[in-house]
Design a protein around this motif. Structure first.
Motif, PDB file in Angstrom:
ATOM      1  N   PHE A  80       5.613 -10.389 -17.639  1.00  0.00           N
ATOM      2  CA  PHE A  80       5.603  -8.931 -17.783  1.00  0.00           C
ATOM      3  C   PHE A  80       6.171  -8.256 -16.544  1.00  0.00           C
ATOM      4  O   PHE A  80       6.959  -7.307 -16.648  1.00  0.00           O
ATOM      5  N   THR A  81       5.764  -8.733 -15.367  1.00  0.00           N
ATOM      6  CA  THR A  81       6.247  -8.126 -14.121  1.00  0.00           C
ATOM      7  C   THR A  81       7.755  -8.304 -13.985  1.00  0.00           C
ATOM      8  O   THR A  81       8.470  -7.371 -13.603  1.00  0.00           O
ATOM      9  N   ARG A  82       8.244  -9.494 -14.313  1.00  0.00           N
ATOM     10  CA  ARG A  82       9.688  -9.741 -14.247  1.00  0.00           C
ATOM     11  C   ARG A  82      10.427  -8.816 -15.219  1.00  0.00           C
ATOM     12  O   ARG A  82      11.418  -8.175 -14.846  1.00  0.00           O
ATOM     13  N   TRP A  83       9.946  -8.758 -16.449  1.00  0.00           N
ATOM     14  CA  TRP A  83      10.616  -7.945 -17.462  1.00  0.00           C
ATOM     15  C   TRP A  83      10.566  -6.467 -17.087  1.00  0.00           C
ATOM     16  O   TRP A  83      11.552  -5.746 -17.235  1.00  0.00           O
ATOM     17  N   ASN A  84       9.416  -6.017 -16.580  1.00  0.00           N
ATOM     18  CA  ASN A  84       9.263  -4.628 -16.169  1.00  0.00           C
ATOM     19  C   ASN A  84      10.221  -4.292 -15.032  1.00  0.00           C
ATOM     20  O   ASN A  84      10.829  -3.214 -15.005  1.00  0.00           O
ATOM     21  N   SER A  85      10.381  -5.227 -14.095  1.00  0.00           N
ATOM     22  CA  SER A  85      11.293  -5.011 -12.966  1.00  0.00           C
ATOM     23  C   SER A  85      12.720  -4.820 -13.455  1.00  0.00           C
ATOM     24  O   SER A  85      13.423  -3.907 -13.020  1.00  0.00           O
ATOM     25  N   PHE A  86      13.145  -5.677 -14.378  1.00  0.00           N
ATOM     26  CA  PHE A  86      14.515  -5.593 -14.876  1.00  0.00           C
ATOM     27  C   PHE A  86      14.713  -4.377 -15.776  1.00  0.00           C
ATOM     28  O   PHE A  86      15.792  -3.794 -15.819  1.00  0.00           O
ATOM     29  N   THR A  87      13.646  -3.994 -16.492  1.00  0.00           N
ATOM     30  CA  THR A  87      13.733  -2.804 -17.334  1.00  0.00           C
ATOM     31  C   THR A  87      13.953  -1.563 -16.472  1.00  0.00           C
ATOM     32  O   THR A  87      14.740  -0.677 -16.815  1.00  0.00           O
ATOM     33  N   ILE A  88      13.268  -1.493 -15.346  1.00  0.00           N
ATOM     34  CA  ILE A  88      13.432  -0.363 -14.427  1.00  0.00           C
ATOM     35  C   ILE A  88      14.814  -0.385 -13.789  1.00  0.00           C
ATOM     36  O   ILE A  88      15.406   0.660 -13.515  1.00  0.00           O
ATOM     37  N   GLY A  89      15.339  -1.587 -13.547  1.00  0.00           N
ATOM     38  CA  GLY A  89      16.678  -1.666 -12.983  1.00  0.00           C
ATOM     39  C   GLY A  89      16.860  -2.633 -11.844  1.00  0.00           C
ATOM     40  O   GLY A  89      17.875  -2.578 -11.132  1.00  0.00           O
ATOM     41  N   ALA A  90      15.898  -3.547 -11.622  1.00  0.00           N
ATOM     42  CA  ALA A  90      16.054  -4.539 -10.556  1.00  0.00           C
ATOM     43  C   ALA A  90      17.326  -5.351 -10.774  1.00  0.00           C
ATOM     44  O   ALA A  90      17.665  -5.704 -11.896  1.00  0.00           O
ATOM     45  N   ASP A  91      18.027  -5.643  -9.695  1.00  0.00           N
ATOM     46  CA  ASP A  91      19.282  -6.382  -9.792  1.00  0.00           C
ATOM     47  C   ASP A  91      19.090  -7.882  -9.622  1.00  0.00           C
ATOM     48  O   ASP A  91      19.941  -8.671 -10.028  1.00  0.00           O
ATOM     49  N   ALA A  92      17.973  -8.284  -9.016  1.00  0.00           N
ATOM     50  CA  ALA A  92      17.656  -9.700  -8.858  1.00  0.00           C
ATOM     51  C   ALA A  92      16.166  -9.824  -8.563  1.00  0.00           C
ATOM     52  O   ALA A  92      15.521  -8.854  -8.152  1.00  0.00           O
ATOM     53  N   TYR A  93      15.636 -11.026  -8.775  1.00  0.00           N
ATOM     54  CA  TYR A  93      14.203 -11.267  -8.639  1.00  0.00           C
ATOM     55  C   TYR A  93      14.034 -12.647  -8.025  1.00  0.00           C
ATOM     56  O   TYR A  93      14.455 -13.640  -8.608  1.00  0.00           O
ATOM     57  N   VAL A  94      13.417 -12.712  -6.846  1.00  0.00           N
ATOM     58  CA  VAL A  94      13.206 -13.984  -6.159  1.00  0.00           C
ATOM     59  C   VAL A  94      11.722 -14.146  -5.884  1.00  0.00           C
ATOM     60  O   VAL A  94      11.060 -13.231  -5.407  1.00  0.00           O
ATOM     61  N   GLN A  95      11.212 -15.320  -6.194  1.00  0.00           N
ATOM     62  CA  GLN A  95       9.782 -15.589  -6.081  1.00  0.00           C
ATOM     63  C   GLN A  95       9.403 -16.020  -4.661  1.00  0.00           C
ATOM     64  O   GLN A  95      10.128 -16.755  -3.990  1.00  0.00           O
ATOM     65  N   LYS A  96       8.231 -15.554  -4.212  1.00  0.00           N
ATOM     66  CA  LYS A  96       7.646 -16.047  -2.967  1.00  0.00           C
ATOM     67  C   LYS A  96       6.761 -17.256  -3.280  1.00  0.00           C
ATOM     68  O   LYS A  96       6.131 -17.286  -4.342  1.00  0.00           O
ATOM     69  N   PRO A  97       6.675 -18.228  -2.371  1.00  0.00           N
ATOM     70  CA  PRO A  97       7.438 -18.313  -1.119  1.00  0.00           C
ATOM     71  C   PRO A  97       8.904 -18.584  -1.424  1.00  0.00           C
ATOM     72  O   PRO A  97       9.222 -19.451  -2.244  1.00  0.00           O
ATOM     73  N   PRO A 113       0.832  -1.215   0.000  1.00  0.00           N
ATOM     74  CA  PRO A 113       0.000   0.000   0.000  1.00  0.00           C
ATOM     75  C   PRO A 113       0.862   1.258   0.000  1.00  0.00           C
ATOM     76  O   PRO A 113       2.065   1.192   0.233  1.00  0.00           O
ATOM     77  N   VAL A 114       0.232   2.383  -0.266  1.00  0.00           N
ATOM     78  CA  VAL A 114       0.845   3.717  -0.255  1.00  0.00           C
ATOM     79  C   VAL A 114       1.795   3.894  -1.445  1.00  0.00           C
ATOM     80  O   VAL A 114       1.613   4.758  -2.286  1.00  0.00           O
ATOM     81  N   MET A 115       2.842   3.082  -1.502  1.00  0.00           N
ATOM     82  CA  MET A 115       3.756   3.080  -2.648  1.00  0.00           C
ATOM     83  C   MET A 115       4.255   1.665  -2.869  1.00  0.00           C
ATOM     84  O   MET A 115       4.746   1.024  -1.926  1.00  0.00           O
ATOM     85  N   ASP A 116       4.117   1.143  -4.095  1.00  0.00           N
ATOM     86  CA  ASP A 116       4.535  -0.236  -4.335  1.00  0.00           C
ATOM     87  C   ASP A 116       6.034  -0.336  -4.606  1.00  0.00           C
ATOM     88  O   ASP A 116       6.743   0.674  -4.689  1.00  0.00           O
ATOM     89  N   GLY A 117       6.505  -1.566  -4.749  1.00  0.00           N
ATOM     90  CA  GLY A 117       7.934  -1.799  -4.908  1.00  0.00           C
ATOM     91  C   GLY A 117       8.501  -1.317  -6.222  1.00  0.00           C
ATOM     92  O   GLY A 117       9.668  -0.924  -6.301  1.00  0.00           O
ATOM     93  N   LEU A 118       7.702  -1.348  -7.282  1.00  0.00           N
ATOM     94  CA  LEU A 118       8.195  -0.887  -8.582  1.00  0.00           C
ATOM     95  C   LEU A 118       8.417   0.630  -8.577  1.00  0.00           C
ATOM     96  O   LEU A 118       9.370   1.123  -9.181  1.00  0.00           O
ATOM     97  N   ARG A 119       7.535   1.358  -7.893  1.00  0.00           N
ATOM     98  CA  ARG A 119       7.729   2.807  -7.790  1.00  0.00           C
ATOM     99  C   ARG A 119       8.962   3.116  -6.949  1.00  0.00           C
ATOM    100  O   ARG A 119       9.740   4.020  -7.284  1.00  0.00           O
ATOM    101  N   LEU A 120       9.173   2.350  -5.887  1.00  0.00           N
ATOM    102  CA  LEU A 120      10.384   2.522  -5.082  1.00  0.00           C
ATOM    103  C   LEU A 120      11.614   2.246  -5.939  1.00  0.00           C
ATOM    104  O   LEU A 120      12.607   2.984  -5.889  1.00  0.00           O
ATOM    105  N   LEU A 121      11.539   1.182  -6.748  1.00  0.00           N
ATOM    106  CA  LEU A 121      12.646   0.839  -7.639  1.00  0.00           C
ATOM    107  C   LEU A 121      12.934   1.975  -8.613  1.00  0.00           C
ATOM    108  O   LEU A 121      14.102   2.308  -8.868  1.00  0.00           O
ATOM    109  N   GLU A 122      11.893   2.581  -9.147  1.00  0.00           N
ATOM    110  CA  GLU A 122      12.065   3.722 -10.059  1.00  0.00           C
ATOM    111  C   GLU A 122      12.770   4.880  -9.369  1.00  0.00           C
ATOM    112  O   GLU A 122      13.661   5.519  -9.943  1.00  0.00           O
ATOM    113  N   LEU A 123      12.379   5.173  -8.133  1.00  0.00           N
ATOM    114  CA  LEU A 123      12.997   6.271  -7.392  1.00  0.00           C
ATOM    115  C   LEU A 123      14.485   5.997  -7.167  1.00  0.00           C
ATOM    116  O   LEU A 123      15.325   6.898  -7.305  1.00  0.00           O
TER     117      LEU A 123
END
Length: 245
Positions: A89-106, A57-67
């Motif tokens: 799409f979510t994985r690709w979008n994360s890496f496009t923004i600049g995520a350094d790694a992506y780990v799935q829950k659980p 809520p309030v601000m999601d992780g992708l917006r934080l990643l963008e900042l």
């Protein structure tokens, strides 16, 4: 170095689990309950790495990643996305923004710690080189290649020769060597050794294995060689890294 990790997660149970896991592994840990809180904490504590959920809520992780990645001050800060969203799409979008790694829950503790260890080691080498430039296209290509390489090594742990790994990636041996050198500045043998040692460290930190088991599961055939290599690379023997559960 006593690395400081910021956990950004709105779910109390997951947040406390992450804090306990990272703290037991010797990390200094701070937490935030959403992206807005996380962004404020980043500016306050200047962490070495961020582990962030996406759906908050309030601000999601992708917006934080963008900042983070658009900031002239913090664009170098490694961000590991930890989320239940697994669509392409979510994985690709994360890496496009600049995520350094992506780990799935659980999440699996070994995988998470392996990714964190590697990101911190990479970040330290970047800082030592003074290379702070960020090119999204290069970052995506690098992540894609290293993900394929790590998967190939994992699937061929007991037969991880240059030719075998290259074949599984549809590359020639020389082609694989050149790509590894280009993206990591390491030779194949050095990268393979670092991969295996990082895997062993993550297994020890997870509390799932003793020293002998972590050596075998990481592809080392000789326990003495493993112990010597581990101490040379990390500065302490593997027995000092074992987490008691």
């Amino acid at each position: 170095m006593n690395y400081h990790v910021l956990v950004v997660e709105d779910d109390l149970g997951i947040r406390e689990t992450l804090i306990d896991l990272l703290y037991s592994c010797g990390y200094q840990v701070s937490s935030a309950i959403n992206g807005k809180d996380g962004w404020e904490k980043i500016q306050e504590i200047n962490p070495h790495l961020v582990v962030s959920d996406i759906m908050m809520p309030v601000m999601d992780g992708l917006r934080l990643l963008e900042l983070v990645k658009s900031s002239t001050i913090y664009h170098h800060l490694p961000v590991l996305i930890l989320t239940a969203k697994v669509d392409q799409f979510t994985r690709w979008n994360s890496f496009t923004i600049g995520a350094d790694a992506y780990v799935q829950k659980p999440f699996d503790a070994v995988e998470l710690l392996f990714q964190i260890n590697n990101l911190l080691a990479l970040q330290e080498s970047i800082l030592l080189r003074g290379d702070m430039d960020f090119d999204p296209e290069i970052a995506i290509k690098k992540h894609s290649f290293l993900s394929q390489l790590n998967e190939a090594i994992r699937d061929n742990m007991n037969e991880s020769t240059l030719d075998k790994i290259a074949e599984s990636m549809n590359l020639s041996g020389s082609g694989l060597q050149k790509k590894i050198k280009h993206y990591t500045s390491h030779t194949f043998s050095d990268y393979l050794k670092r991969y295996k040692l990082s895997k062993a460290k993550a297994l020890l930190q997870s509390g799932k294995c003793n020293v002998s088991q972590s050596s075998q599961m990481s592809g080392f055939k000789n326990l003495a060689h493993f112990s010597d290599s581990f101490k040379e690379h990390f500065g302490l023997p593997p027995s000092k890294v074992v987490v008691q559960t």
